[in-house]
Design a protein around this motif. Sequence first.
Motif, PDB file in Angstrom:
ATOM      1  N   ILE A  15       5.601  54.499 -19.154  1.00  0.00           N
ATOM      2  CA  ILE A  15       4.283  53.863 -19.325  1.00  0.00           C
ATOM      3  C   ILE A  15       4.287  52.477 -18.685  1.00  0.00           C
ATOM      4  N   SER A  16       5.368  51.736 -18.858  1.00  0.00           N
ATOM      5  CA  SER A  16       5.488  50.409 -18.259  1.00  0.00           C
ATOM      6  C   SER A  16       5.353  50.492 -16.733  1.00  0.00           C
ATOM      7  N   ILE A  17       6.026  51.452 -16.134  1.00  0.00           N
ATOM      8  CA  ILE A  17       5.993  51.618 -14.679  1.00  0.00           C
ATOM      9  C   ILE A  17       4.593  52.024 -14.215  1.00  0.00           C
ATOM     10  N   ALA A  62      13.246  49.848 -16.701  1.00  0.00           N
ATOM     11  CA  ALA A  62      11.906  49.696 -16.114  1.00  0.00           C
ATOM     12  C   ALA A  62      11.944  48.755 -14.913  1.00  0.00           C
ATOM     13  N   SER A  63      12.690  47.660 -15.018  1.00  0.00           N
ATOM     14  CA  SER A  63      12.781  46.702 -13.913  1.00  0.00           C
ATOM     15  C   SER A  63      13.399  47.328 -12.677  1.00  0.00           C
ATOM     16  N   LEU A  64      14.452  48.095 -12.876  1.00  0.00           N
ATOM     17  CA  LEU A  64      15.103  48.753 -11.739  1.00  0.00           C
ATOM     18  C   LEU A  64      14.180  49.769 -11.078  1.00  0.00           C
ATOM     19  N   ILE A  65      13.552  50.604 -11.887  1.00  0.00           N
ATOM     20  CA  ILE A  65      12.662  51.627 -11.317  1.00  0.00           C
ATOM     21  C   ILE A  65      11.457  50.972 -10.645  1.00  0.00           C
ATOM     22  N   GLN A  66      10.841  49.994 -11.306  1.00  0.00           N
ATOM     23  CA  GLN A  66       9.704  49.292 -10.700  1.00  0.00           C
ATOM     24  C   GLN A  66      10.119  48.605  -9.406  1.00  0.00           C
ATOM     25  N   GLY A  67      11.272  47.962  -9.436  1.00  0.00           N
ATOM     26  CA  GLY A  67      11.747  47.232  -8.266  1.00  0.00           C
ATOM     27  C   GLY A  67      12.117  48.115  -7.094  1.00  0.00           C
ATOM     28  N   LEU A  68      12.369  49.379  -7.350  1.00  0.00           N
ATOM     29  CA  LEU A  68      12.699  50.324  -6.272  1.00  0.00           C
ATOM     30  C   LEU A  68      11.502  51.177  -5.859  1.00  0.00           C
ATOM     31  N   THR A  69      10.421  51.093  -6.609  1.00  0.00           N
ATOM     32  CA  THR A  69       9.251  51.937  -6.301  1.00  0.00           C
ATOM     33  C   THR A  69       7.994  51.080  -6.132  1.00  0.00           C
ATOM     34  N   VAL A  70       7.249  50.887  -7.202  1.00  0.00           N
ATOM     35  CA  VAL A  70       5.932  50.248  -7.125  1.00  0.00           C
ATOM     36  C   VAL A  70       5.981  48.770  -6.752  1.00  0.00           C
ATOM     37  N   SER A  71       7.098  48.100  -6.964  1.00  0.00           N
ATOM     38  CA  SER A  71       7.229  46.675  -6.630  1.00  0.00           C
ATOM     39  C   SER A  71       8.367  46.455  -5.635  1.00  0.00           C
ATOM     40  N   ALA A  72       8.602  47.422  -4.780  1.00  0.00           N
ATOM     41  CA  ALA A  72       9.745  47.379  -3.867  1.00  0.00           C
ATOM     42  C   ALA A  72       9.709  46.192  -2.909  1.00  0.00           C
ATOM     43  N   TYR A  77      15.217  40.304  -5.839  1.00  0.00           N
ATOM     44  CA  TYR A  77      14.644  39.100  -6.428  1.00  0.00           C
ATOM     45  C   TYR A  77      13.657  39.480  -7.540  1.00  0.00           C
ATOM     46  N   GLY A  78      12.765  40.400  -7.253  1.00  0.00           N
ATOM     47  CA  GLY A  78      11.780  40.849  -8.241  1.00  0.00           C
ATOM     48  C   GLY A  78      12.435  41.515  -9.439  1.00  0.00           C
TER      49      GLY A  78
END
Length: 176
Positions: A15-17, A62-72, A77-78
């Motif tokens: 849900i977070s992602i 969540a940070s890892l998945i977001q940082g590799l997908t939607v916020s790549a 850094y992100g």
Amino acid sequence: MSAKKLTFMAALTAISIILVALIHFPIFPAAAYLEYDPADIPILIGTFAFGPMAGIMITIVASLIQGLTVSAASGIYGILMHILATGTYVVVAGNIYKRNKKRNGTILALVCGTVAMAVMMCVANLILTPIFYGVPVDVIKTMILPIILPFNLIKAGINGLVTFIIYKTVAKFIKL
């Protein structure tokens, strides 16, 4: 850790992602790269439901998945900034909440978590932004009070307020 708890934590991570993918917009036009997103709301819900360690686990995944997908675009850094920001929030808020789950304790937890996150992000920006982007520390210092601190207080404050409003209702569905 039970399979049911792990399943709820995975769902909150997802849900977070999804939230960060669907809802994100700048608060200050002068710093459009600083975007509000509601991704911390399910992480805070997981923290209150399962404790601060679970909140940290949800934050990291969540940070890892977001940082590799939607916020790549923000890269490592992100990812680091998200872990530091949300990790600080959940550790502070989660530890206060687990000692006092009443209304006043919840408010105190969210306010303290908001302030702690904002302070952490001021420090993190002073240290990490020069390393990753080569921006002089003096430039970052000029951004602390007019941009970085207010942005983080607003973002964390909104997410804390929404969490406060919906947590007790959502918690009824998370019974272990």
